[in-house]
Scaffold this motif. Structure first.
Motif: not given
Length: 411
Positions: A7-10, A258-264, A270-272, A274-281
């Protein structure tokens, strides 16, 4: 551990989409008198309209606000009044700072002889983002009753009436004669839909992929149907167009949200990862911490950079020239790093100023409106989805037998 990283990424994507969208569709052209007038590349380049589906992310903004409110209210328990006061204070302090600094800058610009049309554009772009405060403050104030209603009656029984109201407002805008004012009901009701989705997700009601897929497919189907019915393609207003999907928000804006929420939600794994990497996090943390300040200050940054560079007497492509061909878009993209740099410097300066007189550097005051202080805990039991059963052994330094039993447990 109390944060939901996806959710932070969204939320970071939502605030980034709003900023980039405004910087790309807002063109400030130098007039013959040396002032600035506002226009949009969407008027001359209608082929860019589908890009607004990716950059108009207000639905995600309200969704993450609803999610953050649900989680935060759950932690406050029996003191909703204190929770609401703190929530609104974090929202309104940034607005007060913007209005104070903006008034001082406008006064100084008037004294030095800035053209009136430039002052008018600067004032309009600085104040226009504040429209979101009315629906957001109202929805935050109703978080408790709305959360209870979702739990008691279900999400659909609240969303469907909201969609019907927005459809009625759309019909009124198209049927009533031009010049007749329609009550701004849709501004609240339309954005209540993603906010309700956020409340439901905060309580774990949208955790499974089937619900996320249903939102994505249902929203996309509604988008296709609305476009077939003649709704404008652009998700934002276009100068000169008779009808806008954003002012007031139409059914297409709701379907897009609604579409963006569903896709997110489908992109959560994939977001989780991605956020294991230091720079994106690190970038996501910074965007969440300063989300409100970024939102409030990105338009004044565009005006300031454009007006100051215009004083050199040379019309710079993509910054002062009319947006009438694709080369303007390419030139504007080249200016985005400078705008982003100025915005980062301004946001950091504002964060440091607010935290100067506070213990710990003012980290609490510098939080986003959606960021909340996590309560001390041993493990995170508030993740979305089915809770995992865990055994927790409390260990006291003064109790060696309990420490020995804990050391023998699997970690």
């Amino acid at each position: 551990m109390s944060r939901d990283r996806a959710v932070d990424a969204l939320r970071a994507y939502a605030i980034g989409g709003v900023v980039l969208g405004h910087w790309l569709v807002t063109a400030l052209v130098v007039t013959d008198g040396g002032g600035l007038r506002q226009t949009s590349p969407l008027a001359a380049l209608p082929g860019l309209a589908p890009v607004t589906w990716v950059l108009q992310t207000l639905g995600l903004f309200f969704f993450t606000a609803g999610f953050g409110s649900a989680r935060s209210l759950a932690r406050h328990g029996v003191r909703p009044s204190g929770w609401l006061a703190g929530r609104l204070r974090r929202l309104l302090l940034g607005v007060v700072a913007l209005l104070g600094v903006g008034a001082a800058v406008l006064l100084a610009a008037t004294v030095v002889g800035t053209p009136d049309d430039t002052l008018a554009v600067a004032l309009r772009l600085a104040v226009s983002p504040l429209w979101f405060l009315a629906p957001l403050v109202f929805l935050v104030a109703l978080t408790g009753p709305l959360r209870a209603a979702v739990r008691r009656w279900g999400l659909a029984r609240l969303v469907v009436p909201a969609v019907v109201v927005v459809a009625g407002m759309d019909l009124a805008v198209r049927v009533l004669p031009e010049g007749v004012d329609v009550p701004p009901v849709a501004v609240l009701v339309a954005w209540a839909v993603p906010y309700l989705l956020g409340l439901a997700h905060g309580d774990g009601l949208l955790a499974d992929r089937l619900a996320a897929a249903g939102l994505a497919v249902g929203g996309a189907t509604a988008l296709a149907g609305l476009l077939a019915l003649g709704y404008p393609v652009s998700a934002v207003g276009v100068p000169g167009a008779g009808v806008s999907n954003l002012n007031p928000p139409s059914l297409l804006a709701v379907a897009l949200a609604v579409t963006q929420v569903g896709v997110g939600l489908l992109a959560r794994p994939a977001l989780e990862r991605l956020l294991t990497r230091q720079a994106p996090a690190r970038a996501v943390r910074a965007a969440n911490r300063d989300a409100v300040r970024i939102y409030l200050w990105h338009q004044p940054v565009l005006v300031a950079v454009t007006a100051l560079t215009a004083r050199g007497g040379v019309a710079l492509p993509g910054l002062h020239t009319p947006p009438d061909d694709p080369l303007w878009v390419l030139a504007r993209c080249c200016w985005l790093p400078l705008l982003a740099l100025v915005l980062v410097v301004l946001v950091r300066a504002g964060r440091g100023h607010r935290g100067a007189g506070q213990p710990g550097g003012g980290r609490v005051a510098g939080r986003s409106a959606e960021c909340v202080r996590p309560t001390p805990q041993v493990y995170d039991d508030r993740r979305s989805g089915r809770a995992d059963l865990q055994e927790v052994i409390a260990v006291r330094d003064s109790d060696p037998p309990s420490r020995g039993r804990a050391d023998g447990q699997p970690r």
